[in-house]
Design a protein around this motif. Structure first.
Motif, PDB file in Angstrom:
ATOM      1  N   ALA A 277     -40.891  38.634  -3.352  1.00 51.86           N
ATOM      2  CA  ALA A 277     -42.193  38.261  -2.801  1.00 51.86           C
ATOM      3  C   ALA A 277     -43.308  38.712  -3.732  1.00 51.86           C
ATOM      4  O   ALA A 277     -43.288  39.821  -4.241  1.00 51.86           O
ATOM      5  N   THR A 278     -44.254  37.834  -3.969  1.00 53.86           N
ATOM      6  CA  THR A 278     -45.390  38.154  -4.824  1.00 53.86           C
ATOM      7  C   THR A 278     -46.669  37.878  -4.061  1.00 53.86           C
ATOM      8  O   THR A 278     -46.792  36.857  -3.409  1.00 53.86           O
ATOM      9  N   LYS A 279     -47.621  38.784  -4.172  1.00 55.28           N
ATOM     10  CA  LYS A 279     -48.903  38.631  -3.492  1.00 55.28           C
ATOM     11  C   LYS A 279     -50.003  38.774  -4.538  1.00 55.28           C
ATOM     12  O   LYS A 279     -49.990  39.697  -5.346  1.00 55.28           O
TER      13      LYS A 279
ATOM     14  N   ASN B  64     -57.236  39.331  -8.836  1.00 57.61           N
ATOM     15  CA  ASN B  64     -56.725  39.209 -10.197  1.00 57.61           C
ATOM     16  C   ASN B  64     -55.529  40.098 -10.480  1.00 57.61           C
ATOM     17  O   ASN B  64     -55.272  40.459 -11.624  1.00 57.61           O
ATOM     18  N   ARG B  65     -54.818  40.506  -9.471  1.00 55.16           N
ATOM     19  CA  ARG B  65     -53.594  41.296  -9.613  1.00 55.16           C
ATOM     20  C   ARG B  65     -52.538  40.673  -8.726  1.00 55.16           C
ATOM     21  O   ARG B  65     -52.847  40.095  -7.693  1.00 55.16           O
TER      22      ARG B  65
ATOM     23  N   GLU C  70     -51.173  52.501 -11.669  1.00 58.52           N
ATOM     24  CA  GLU C  70     -51.766  52.566 -13.011  1.00 58.52           C
ATOM     25  C   GLU C  70     -50.728  53.017 -14.036  1.00 58.52           C
ATOM     26  O   GLU C  70     -50.649  52.461 -15.135  1.00 58.52           O
ATOM     27  N   THR C  71     -49.938  54.011 -13.684  1.00 62.22           N
ATOM     28  CA  THR C  71     -48.891  54.497 -14.588  1.00 62.22           C
ATOM     29  C   THR C  71     -47.885  53.396 -14.887  1.00 62.22           C
ATOM     30  O   THR C  71     -47.546  53.143 -16.043  1.00 62.22           O
TER      31      THR C  71
END
Length: 77
Positions: free
Chosen positions: A2-4, A8-9, A37-38
């Motif tokens: 699944a992608t959400k 812009n991310r 972020e890491t």
């Protein structure tokens, strides 16, 4: 998977071994850096280096296999 998409991310589920998740959580706590972020930095560095080379190699191998008959005929010219 699944992608959400958000601002812009894109997000997706990543399943990690518990030990690795705990290491990331501790790293995040100690450095004050969000896990996201890491992981973004790690994935970006990998894609620009080893990951990029893997893509180039896979693309070359796939293209050669796809066009093998034509390439074999050209070799004989």
């Amino acid at each position: 998977m699944a992608t959400k998409i958000t601002a812009n991310r894109q997000s997706f589920n990543l399943r990690l071994p518990p030990e690795l998740h705990e290491q990331l959580r501790i790293h995040s706590f100690l450095t004050g850096t969000p896990i996201n972020e890491t992981l973004t930095k790690v994935v970006t560095a990998w894609m620009e280096g080893e990951g990029h080379q893997e893509m180039v190699d896979a693309s070359t191998k796939r293209t050669q296999a796809l066009h093998r008959p034509a390439l074999d005929k050209l070799r004989d010219l």
